[in-house]
Design a protein around this motif. Structure first.
Motif, PDB file in Angstrom:
ATOM      1  N   ALA A 173       0.828  -1.306  -0.119  1.00  0.00           N
ATOM      2  CA  ALA A 173       0.022  -0.079  -0.189  1.00  0.00           C
ATOM      3  C   ALA A 173       1.349   1.372   0.177  1.00  0.00           C
ATOM      4  O   ALA A 173       0.297   2.335  -0.534  1.00  0.00           O
ATOM      5  CB  ALA A 173      -0.561   0.112   1.236  1.00  0.00           C
ATOM      6  N   ASP A 174       2.059   1.200   0.686  1.00  0.00           N
ATOM      7  CA  ASP A 174       2.556   2.089   1.464  1.00  0.00           C
ATOM      8  C   ASP A 174       4.167   1.966   1.397  1.00  0.00           C
ATOM      9  O   ASP A 174       4.760   1.301   2.076  1.00  0.00           O
ATOM     10  CB  ASP A 174       1.992   3.306   2.183  1.00  0.00           C
ATOM     11  N   LEU A 175       5.318   3.013   0.679  1.00  0.00           N
ATOM     12  CA  LEU A 175       6.347   2.427   0.615  1.00  0.00           C
ATOM     13  C   LEU A 175       6.962   3.532   1.503  1.00  0.00           C
ATOM     14  O   LEU A 175       6.691   4.663   1.421  1.00  0.00           O
ATOM     15  CB  LEU A 175       6.933   2.557  -0.447  1.00  0.00           C
ATOM     16  N   LEU A 176       8.061   3.362   2.137  1.00  0.00           N
ATOM     17  CA  LEU A 176       8.323   4.282   3.213  1.00  0.00           C
ATOM     18  C   LEU A 176       9.757   4.967   3.402  1.00  0.00           C
ATOM     19  O   LEU A 176      10.384   3.701   3.380  1.00  0.00           O
ATOM     20  CB  LEU A 176       8.608   4.412   4.783  1.00  0.00           C
ATOM     21  N   LEU A 177      10.281   5.684   2.566  1.00  0.00           N
ATOM     22  CA  LEU A 177      11.663   5.353   2.043  1.00  0.00           C
ATOM     23  C   LEU A 177      13.093   5.816   3.046  1.00  0.00           C
ATOM     24  O   LEU A 177      12.947   7.494   3.736  1.00  0.00           O
ATOM     25  CB  LEU A 177      11.838   5.813   0.559  1.00  0.00           C
ATOM     26  N   VAL A 178      13.749   5.622   3.501  1.00  0.00           N
ATOM     27  CA  VAL A 178      14.920   6.072   4.232  1.00  0.00           C
ATOM     28  C   VAL A 178      15.945   5.305   3.387  1.00  0.00           C
ATOM     29  O   VAL A 178      16.407   5.016   3.598  1.00  0.00           O
ATOM     30  CB  VAL A 178      14.584   5.415   5.405  1.00  0.00           C
ATOM     31  N   ALA A 179      16.702   6.369   4.091  1.00  0.00           N
ATOM     32  CA  ALA A 179      18.246   6.519   2.897  1.00  0.00           C
ATOM     33  C   ALA A 179      19.033   7.989   3.436  1.00  0.00           C
ATOM     34  O   ALA A 179      18.596   8.770   3.865  1.00  0.00           O
ATOM     35  CB  ALA A 179      18.643   6.015   2.070  1.00  0.00           C
ATOM     36  N   ARG A 180      20.567   8.172   3.656  1.00  0.00           N
ATOM     37  CA  ARG A 180      20.834   9.442   4.314  1.00  0.00           C
ATOM     38  C   ARG A 180      20.927  10.479   3.009  1.00  0.00           C
ATOM     39  O   ARG A 180      20.478  11.240   3.244  1.00  0.00           O
ATOM     40  CB  ARG A 180      22.198   9.045   4.316  1.00  0.00           C
TER      41      ARG A 180
END
Length: 349
Positions: free
Chosen positions: A180-187
């Protein structure tokens, strides 16, 4: 023949392993001595596919340890020396495991192809990241429903989303898994923005913002030693896939409603006569192994002697499907949660 290039998860572990193997000079040596130590071919073995085909493999320890990452030239030289050894031994396809593949994501190999008298042939090497990405995605798809998590309604955080594995996982989950939803985490913010544009969606968040929002957390970034996670703030239930190296996410989480699964691990259909996975602390070291190493086996089984995985953001969904089909055909299955370990769902008030 296929090859596997690996390393210990820490300097202290490497010294213990060296003593067990009879390398007393390395066991007693300081880091500077290890920086100049040559790679070691530690064992050879056979693997038989479900198709009946038998192949030979060899394990090469690069004598690299994560503490060398701050010395980038040393780290790259250690891996290149191991690659040179593999090529000189005439190995058809060799997988780079652990940090040895990460080192090359932003490294222009074309400028450093000559190692002493050897011109490295890139088609002989693979990072194994395509198979790893496929395995992690299958682990999400197979295990989230066991915990009562409906991916069609779920929010999935990918930590390390812009890396080679992370970006491939994002593509698969958004276009194949129906998350449903992607949460994108990176520097790096620009890479995050570029990935979001490519995906046509997704929400860019900080780690602190993403963790309490996620039903599933796929962790494919290196886990900082100083990181603390507020387990009470996590969703109930929550599935966490530890796809980094070394795998120590379970030590950061303490909640009866959170299950942590070692990501990027496969189990083979029969025992393999090797010792190397005992060093990696696998639950079933005769059958369990890193998916990146399994990619080299699959390429040898299929006679696909090419750098199937290389660089950053080059993994396609078609390649993931191709290596995934080969994985199933030859007898690999993705590591899943044990039924007894699945945390019970919270009872509604």
């Amino acid at each position: 023949m296929f090859g596997l290039i690996g390393h210990s998860s820490s300097f202290s572990e490497a010294r213990l392993k060296a003593r067990d193997l009879g390398f007393e000079d390395l066991a007693d040596g300081e880091l500077d001595i290890w920086c100049s130590a040559p790679p070691q071919l530690l064992e050879t073995f056979e693997v038989t596919s479900n198709t009946g085909k038998t192949i030979q493999g060899t394990y090469i320890d690069s004598c690299f340890v994560p503490e060398m990452l701050s010395r980038f030239k040393t780290a790259t030289r250690k891996v290149q020396n191991a690659m040179e050894l593999a090529q000189k031994r005439g190995i058809n396809i060799t997988a780079l495991g652990g940090f040895t593949s990460i080192i090359f994501e932003n490294f222009n190999l074309a400028k450093f192809q000559q190692i002493r008298s050897t011109l490295l042939q890139w088609e002989r090497f693979t990072t194994g990241n395509t198979h790893t990405a496929w395995v992690i995605c299958r682990q999400v798809e197979q295990n989230a429903p066991l915990m009562g998590i409906d991916l069609a309604k779920a929010r999935v955080a990918v930590v390390g989303a812009t890396g080679d594995i992370g970006s491939a996982v994002c593509r698969w989950l958004s276009r194949r898994s129906g998350v449903a939803d992607l949460l994108l985490v990176a520097r790096q913010q620009q890479r995050l923005n570029d990935l979001r544009t490519e995906l046509g969606g997704g929400e860019v968040l900080s780690l602190e913002e993403a963790l309490p929002e996620a039903d599933v957390v796929v962790w494919v970034a290196s886990l900082p030693q100083t990181l603390t996670i507020d387990s009470a703030s996590l969703r109930k239930p929550c599935l966490m896939i530890d796809g980094g190296y070394p795998k120590n996410l379970d030590g950061k989480v303490n909640s009866p409603h959170v299950n942590v699964l070692k990501g990027g691990i496969v189990e083979f259909a029969r025992d393999i006569g090797w010792q190397m996975m005992e060093m990696a602390e696998m639950a079933n070291p005769r059958r369990q192994l890193f998916a990146c190493f399994a990619e080299a086996m699959l390429l040898e089984f299929e006679d696909w002697h090419t750098n199937f995985s290389w660089g950053r953001n080059n993994i396609t969904l078609e390649a993931m499907e191709q290596i995934g089909a080969a994985s199933i055909r030859h007898g690999f299955s993705v590591l899943g949660l044990e039924a007894a370990s699945i945390s019970p769902l919270p009872i509604a008030a």
